[in-house]
Design an enzyme around this catalytic site. Sequence first.
Site: not given
Length: 650
Positions: A44, A388, A418, A451, A553
Amino acid sequence: MEEAIFFNRDLSWLSFNERVLLQADKPTVPLLERIKFLSIYSSNLDEFYRVRMPVLMAVKAQTEEPGNYERAQIEIDRQQQKFGSIIATQILPDLAKHHVHWVYNKPIPDHISTKVVTLFFNEVLAFIHTVCINDQLTDFFAENNKLYQLVILEDKEGKERLELIHVPSDVLPRLYAIVDGEEQYVVFLEDLIKYNLAYLFPDDRIKGVFNLKITRDAELKIETDLFEDITEALERQLERRDFGFATRLLCEPGIPLRNLYYIVYVLNLKNASVVEGGAYHNLKDLSNFPIQGTAFSYPKWPATESIKIPETTTLFELILKRDLLISVPYQSYDPILRFFNEAANDRYTEEIYTTLYRVADNSRIVNALITAARNGKKVTVLVELKARFDEANNIKWAKKMKTAGVQLIYSSLDLKVHAKVALVKRRTKDRCDYLGLLATGNLNEGTARFYTDHILLTAHQAMLKELEALFGFLSENKKAPLPEDMIDFQHLIVAQFNLQSRFLDLIQREIDHAKSGGKAGITIKLNNLEEQVLIKKLYEASQAGVKVRLIIRGICCLIPGRVGLSENITVTRIVDRYLEHGRVFLFENNGRHELFMGSADWMNRNIYSRVEVCFPVYDEELKQLLIKIINLQLDDNVQESIYLFLQNKI
């Protein structure tokens, strides 16, 4: 000075990443999973330096005032100290209790030296290449996120020389497990190299060895001419991505300043942040830490079968009877794969439409779309080439689909799509039916394993006709809808059309209920909350007495619990074994709950520069199920309660 009413987005994101880091500090988390959280934290942070640091550096260059760049750097430095402390005081001792000795920032033990030398000569040496950087370099380029060792040497005449070694972790394992009796030692690749440097430089004295990494800007600047395929322009830019300007030189502490200054000069890093990290970099590689065993990992949570389909019935027949909901990864992703498989081979299916943002490397969904095209179906796919770090994979699949006869749509350079939706159009003798798939996450069977997302399968005809109209707009490849393109969405909530205004209206309705003494409440679950117009509306709701419960989150620019501003707003943060990814919007509506899900976070990019699709859940049973899930998450910030609930164990 007026008190700020918004958190800074980058500092908020860094606080999220710290919560990831702190999972590695929890004794209740299995040991290998704690090491994986260290890996996620490191990955991250690398992305932050590639994506956000260039923005902060640009802002810094325009003003001499200390700003968010400096504050971010201070926060990162503090977290890096915590990272090292967790390894030293928690991970290493706990591994040793299990006879696993991670050789971390200390000499390789003598009793495994023979095995270390053998490993170097048999497996590593073939990939070692050294570059002398004492001379002005003209053809060497330090690549993005690659590991290097700086070796400071002194020859027999006392003259100093600098050599760079590329640590080949892109082709070799980063960590090696060496068994010695009942004990196991885990050794870094760079330490294997360091231990054997005398072989590489037999005539020199080794004065110092330091690990380095350079991080580069990840932004793609895509330009096409009228006759160029966007895929060609994007491929050209992808080849250049790892050659972007440097944002960070991450180095092991202790490099003599004269050598550090010279590296910055000769590698053209004058605009990069020079950051002293630990002894090791690219610790995202810890995701492949070489120990195994059930004692080190989470207990398995097998996905349940969310939809039972009789042998004599198809999934499409079930959807035509009632709405269906799948909550992954707690429930099996198989019905989603079956949706596309049935569409590819169903004799009544004429047309298939879908959006693809991030797909699996070996996507069974895309293979089903290819089969459908070969079976004579009209297949139209919006491929978002600008997702990305997934651009290359999307280009690969776009080429395969185009060869198979799939009609491809690419969004404009200024507008990302998206949305996560699919539409099937079926025609029988006496009717035309639409079947739809609307999701909070990508159509990706790989990420569906970790996820958390919700997928709605529906045959709500009016809503799906709106979806068909949206695909019509997308096929025109416009930067933004013009007045003549506006679609009168009665069911769907779509960014670029009605998303911001519709959510503002829904919040206002709760305000009106509160002011008139009715039941009012708002519960929203998002990945990120940044957009200030919507945040101000939530503040207004709080001030009117509406209870606002948020599950966020990552980035949260809203400040909860401030008297006079947001005392009726609470924010819950969940970081656990799965990545929280679903977006859910629940409005009390004076006891007549309305619930929506969708792809849209409340970020500036989602509201102003993307096409997002949110959708209502009309089925009362599914709505109550989702409300129960949300309430469980608000009561408990661990995911086991959701798993047990969907397993019918609580």
